[in-house]
Motif scaffolding. Structure first.
Motif, PDB file in Angstrom:
ATOM      1  N   TRP A 150       5.568   1.372   0.905  1.00 37.50           N
ATOM      2  CA  TRP A 150       4.780   0.184   1.237  1.00 37.50           C
ATOM      3  C   TRP A 150       4.507  -0.594  -0.041  1.00 37.50           C
ATOM      4  O   TRP A 150       4.613  -0.044  -1.142  1.00 37.50           O
ATOM      5  CB  TRP A 150       3.475   0.571   1.929  1.00 37.50           C
ATOM      6  CG  TRP A 150       2.335   0.916   0.999  1.00 37.50           C
ATOM      7  CD1 TRP A 150       1.295   0.118   0.601  1.00 37.50           C
ATOM      8  CD2 TRP A 150       2.115   2.169   0.326  1.00 37.50           C
ATOM      9  NE1 TRP A 150       0.455   0.779  -0.267  1.00 37.50           N
ATOM     10  CE2 TRP A 150       0.942   2.047  -0.445  1.00 37.50           C
ATOM     11  CE3 TRP A 150       2.812   3.388   0.297  1.00 37.50           C
ATOM     12  CZ2 TRP A 150       0.443   3.079  -1.227  1.00 37.50           C
ATOM     13  CZ3 TRP A 150       2.320   4.415  -0.486  1.00 37.50           C
ATOM     14  CH2 TRP A 150       1.146   4.257  -1.228  1.00 37.50           C
ATOM     15  N   PHE A 151       4.157  -1.843   0.112  1.00 35.62           N
ATOM     16  CA  PHE A 151       3.808  -2.661  -1.047  1.00 35.62           C
ATOM     17  C   PHE A 151       2.325  -2.479  -1.333  1.00 35.62           C
ATOM     18  O   PHE A 151       1.481  -2.734  -0.478  1.00 35.62           O
ATOM     19  CB  PHE A 151       4.111  -4.139  -0.794  1.00 35.62           C
ATOM     20  CG  PHE A 151       3.709  -5.026  -1.954  1.00 35.62           C
ATOM     21  CD1 PHE A 151       4.518  -5.119  -3.075  1.00 35.62           C
ATOM     22  CD2 PHE A 151       2.515  -5.740  -1.929  1.00 35.62           C
ATOM     23  CE1 PHE A 151       4.159  -5.911  -4.153  1.00 35.62           C
ATOM     24  CE2 PHE A 151       2.143  -6.542  -2.995  1.00 35.62           C
ATOM     25  CZ  PHE A 151       2.964  -6.630  -4.116  1.00 35.62           C
ATOM     26  N   GLU A 152       2.007  -2.031  -2.543  1.00 35.36           N
ATOM     27  CA  GLU A 152       0.633  -1.780  -2.940  1.00 35.36           C
ATOM     28  C   GLU A 152       0.097  -2.953  -3.775  1.00 35.36           C
ATOM     29  O   GLU A 152       0.491  -3.140  -4.931  1.00 35.36           O
ATOM     30  CB  GLU A 152       0.538  -0.484  -3.753  1.00 35.36           C
ATOM     31  CG  GLU A 152      -0.837  -0.171  -4.306  1.00 35.36           C
ATOM     32  CD  GLU A 152      -1.931  -0.231  -3.260  1.00 35.36           C
ATOM     33  OE1 GLU A 152      -2.921  -0.937  -3.508  1.00 35.36           O
ATOM     34  OE2 GLU A 152      -1.796   0.390  -2.189  1.00 35.36           O
ATOM     35  N   PRO A 153      -0.795  -3.773  -3.180  1.00 34.99           N
ATOM     36  CA  PRO A 153      -1.316  -4.955  -3.883  1.00 34.99           C
ATOM     37  C   PRO A 153      -2.006  -4.638  -5.202  1.00 34.99           C
ATOM     38  O   PRO A 153      -1.903  -5.403  -6.158  1.00 34.99           O
ATOM     39  CB  PRO A 153      -2.306  -5.558  -2.874  1.00 34.99           C
ATOM     40  CG  PRO A 153      -1.855  -5.057  -1.551  1.00 34.99           C
ATOM     41  CD  PRO A 153      -1.328  -3.682  -1.818  1.00 34.99           C
ATOM     42  N   SER A 154      -2.708  -3.495  -5.267  1.00 29.83           N
ATOM     43  CA  SER A 154      -3.441  -3.169  -6.489  1.00 29.83           C
ATOM     44  C   SER A 154      -2.511  -2.851  -7.656  1.00 29.83           C
ATOM     45  O   SER A 154      -2.907  -2.948  -8.822  1.00 29.83           O
ATOM     46  CB  SER A 154      -4.386  -1.986  -6.240  1.00 29.83           C
ATOM     47  OG  SER A 154      -3.655  -0.803  -5.966  1.00 29.83           O
ATOM     48  N   GLY A 156       0.864  -4.109  -7.507  1.00 34.40           N
ATOM     49  CA  GLY A 156       1.826  -5.204  -7.534  1.00 34.40           C
ATOM     50  C   GLY A 156       3.264  -4.743  -7.391  1.00 34.40           C
ATOM     51  O   GLY A 156       4.194  -5.416  -7.855  1.00 34.40           O
ATOM     52  N   ARG A 157       3.472  -3.595  -6.754  1.00 31.71           N
ATOM     53  CA  ARG A 157       4.832  -3.066  -6.578  1.00 31.71           C
ATOM     54  C   ARG A 157       4.918  -2.192  -5.336  1.00 31.71           C
ATOM     55  O   ARG A 157       3.897  -1.852  -4.725  1.00 31.71           O
ATOM     56  CB  ARG A 157       5.247  -2.252  -7.799  1.00 31.71           C
ATOM     57  CG  ARG A 157       4.385  -1.014  -8.041  1.00 31.71           C
ATOM     58  CD  ARG A 157       4.909  -0.223  -9.235  1.00 31.71           C
ATOM     59  NE  ARG A 157       4.059   0.925  -9.567  1.00 31.71           N
ATOM     60  CZ  ARG A 157       4.148   2.120  -8.975  1.00 31.71           C
ATOM     61  NH1 ARG A 157       5.056   2.325  -8.021  1.00 31.71           N
ATOM     62  NH2 ARG A 157       3.338   3.111  -9.327  1.00 31.71           N
ATOM     63  N   GLU A 254      -5.694  -2.812   4.064  1.00 34.82           N
ATOM     64  CA  GLU A 254      -4.471  -3.221   3.365  1.00 34.82           C
ATOM     65  C   GLU A 254      -4.749  -3.633   1.926  1.00 34.82           C
ATOM     66  O   GLU A 254      -3.969  -3.350   1.012  1.00 34.82           O
ATOM     67  CB  GLU A 254      -3.806  -4.383   4.107  1.00 34.82           C
ATOM     68  CG  GLU A 254      -2.535  -4.886   3.436  1.00 34.82           C
ATOM     69  CD  GLU A 254      -1.947  -6.102   4.115  1.00 34.82           C
ATOM     70  OE1 GLU A 254      -0.811  -6.468   3.765  1.00 34.82           O
ATOM     71  OE2 GLU A 254      -2.627  -6.684   4.980  1.00 34.82           O
ATOM     72  N   ILE A 255      -5.865  -4.313   1.695  1.00 35.92           N
ATOM     73  CA  ILE A 255      -6.124  -4.913   0.379  1.00 35.92           C
ATOM     74  C   ILE A 255      -7.077  -4.102  -0.494  1.00 35.92           C
ATOM     75  O   ILE A 255      -7.175  -4.340  -1.690  1.00 35.92           O
ATOM     76  CB  ILE A 255      -6.695  -6.339   0.541  1.00 35.92           C
ATOM     77  CG1 ILE A 255      -8.031  -6.299   1.297  1.00 35.92           C
ATOM     78  CG2 ILE A 255      -5.706  -7.218   1.266  1.00 35.92           C
ATOM     79  CD1 ILE A 255      -8.720  -7.649   1.401  1.00 35.92           C
ATOM     80  N   LYS A 257      -8.779  -1.199  -2.794  1.00 33.91           N
ATOM     81  CA  LYS A 257      -8.235  -0.332  -3.826  1.00 33.91           C
ATOM     82  C   LYS A 257      -8.287   1.137  -3.382  1.00 33.91           C
ATOM     83  O   LYS A 257      -9.277   1.583  -2.808  1.00 33.91           O
ATOM     84  CB  LYS A 257      -9.023  -0.498  -5.121  1.00 33.91           C
ATOM     85  CG  LYS A 257      -8.821  -1.850  -5.787  1.00 33.91           C
ATOM     86  CD  LYS A 257      -9.543  -1.907  -7.119  1.00 33.91           C
ATOM     87  CE  LYS A 257      -9.287  -3.246  -7.807  1.00 33.91           C
ATOM     88  NZ  LYS A 257      -9.977  -3.334  -9.124  1.00 33.91           N
TER      89      LYS A 257
END
Length: 294
Positions: A150-154, A156-157, A254-255, A257
């Protein structure tokens, strides 16, 4: 009417917390409702199980879409939990009716188990993104493709993972399903630590997949329904509140931390464990009634 409004607001807040923490609605609803609301414990347990499943169903479509809730892990664990949760539901209702004092001993044992899980998680490290070495991955995990990304926003990858200890985890999930059905708590209080610490899934994957696995407790609702322990005046406002809250919580999950998710899980586990022990001791008359209504 007043109780319905309070119940709606109460479950709305629980609904927001559930997808973020992965513990489901029942684990908070059951112990807290015995304090706040003047309802019989069987009605609370029945409603708690409905709420746990409802909060999961309301949030898992989105969590699955973004790659956090792992369907392959769910497909393996769910059949086992379905069977054991039904058995637990049957035995739980029998204990309440046949042994009036027996439920207090069970509540103390459950609380102790939850506090033990809390202590283990508190002392463990690298829970946010556990490192699973290639040699640790078991044959079941490889053959069944128990991995994801999955894409991890915290960060950035994209984060990739694969789980381990699959056979042992199946046994543990069978036990969790039994306890969940017996107490109407859902199963998130134990799903998250097992997925995260035993199987090595990242904490956000563990919480999201936990919500998916909780849906496997749905058949146990039928046991409470046939015994008349599902009361519409309690369940309807609770389901509406938790459904709305869980949809909000899925977005937050989702967002948020991962480190915050860890501390939220720990806080909820401690609260649930502590309250169950206190309720059991009060019921046996070992300590005075510190918590009213328990």
């Amino acid at each position: 009417m007043e109780w319905s409004i309070i119940l709606f607001i109460f479950t709305l807040l629980i609904g927001i917390i559930s997808p973020v923490s992965g513990v489901g609605g029942g684990v908070l609803f059951v112990p807290l409702s015995t304090i706040i609301f003047p309802f019989h414990v069987d009605f609370i347990r029945g409603a708690g199980l409905v709420m746990a499943v409802t909060s999961a169903l309301s949030s898992v479509p989105y969590l699955t879409k973004i790659g956090l809730a792992n369907i392959r892990i769910f497909a393996l664990m769910a059949p086992v939990m379905i069977i054991t949760s039904v058995v637990g539901g049957i035995i739980g209702l029998k204990v309440t009716s046949a042994f009036p004092g027996g439920k207090y001993y069970i509540e103390i044992m459950l609380g102790a188990i939850i506090l033990l899980v809390f202590a283990v998680m508190m002392l463990s490290k690298r829970l946010e993104f556990p490192e699973v070495r290639d040699e640790e991955v078991d044959g079941w995990s490889r053959a069944l493709g128990l991995r994801g990304e999955w894409f991890e926003p915290s960060l950035g990858r994209i984060v990739r993972f694969q789980v381990k200890n699959t056979p042992l985890s199946l046994v543990v999930f069978a036990i969790i399903g039994f306890v969940a059905g017996m107490f109407g708590l859902g199963a998130g209080w134990a799903n998250v630590p097992v997925l995260n610490m035993l199987m090595g899934a990242p904490i956000k994957v563990a919480t999201a997949t936990s919500m998916l696995i909780i849906t496997a407790n749905a058949p146990a609702i039928g046991i409470y329904l046939t015994k008349g322990a599902i009361l519409p005046s309690i369940v309807i406002p609770a389901v509406v509140g938790i459904t709305i809250g869980a949809r909000i919580g899925a977005k937050v999950a989702e967002i948020i931390k991962p480190v915050f998710v860890r501390w939220m899980v720990l806080a909820i586990l401690f609260l649930a464990g502590f309250m169950n022990v206190i309720k059991g001791l009060q019921g046996l008359g070992v300590i005075p009634h510190i918590i009213p209504g328990a």
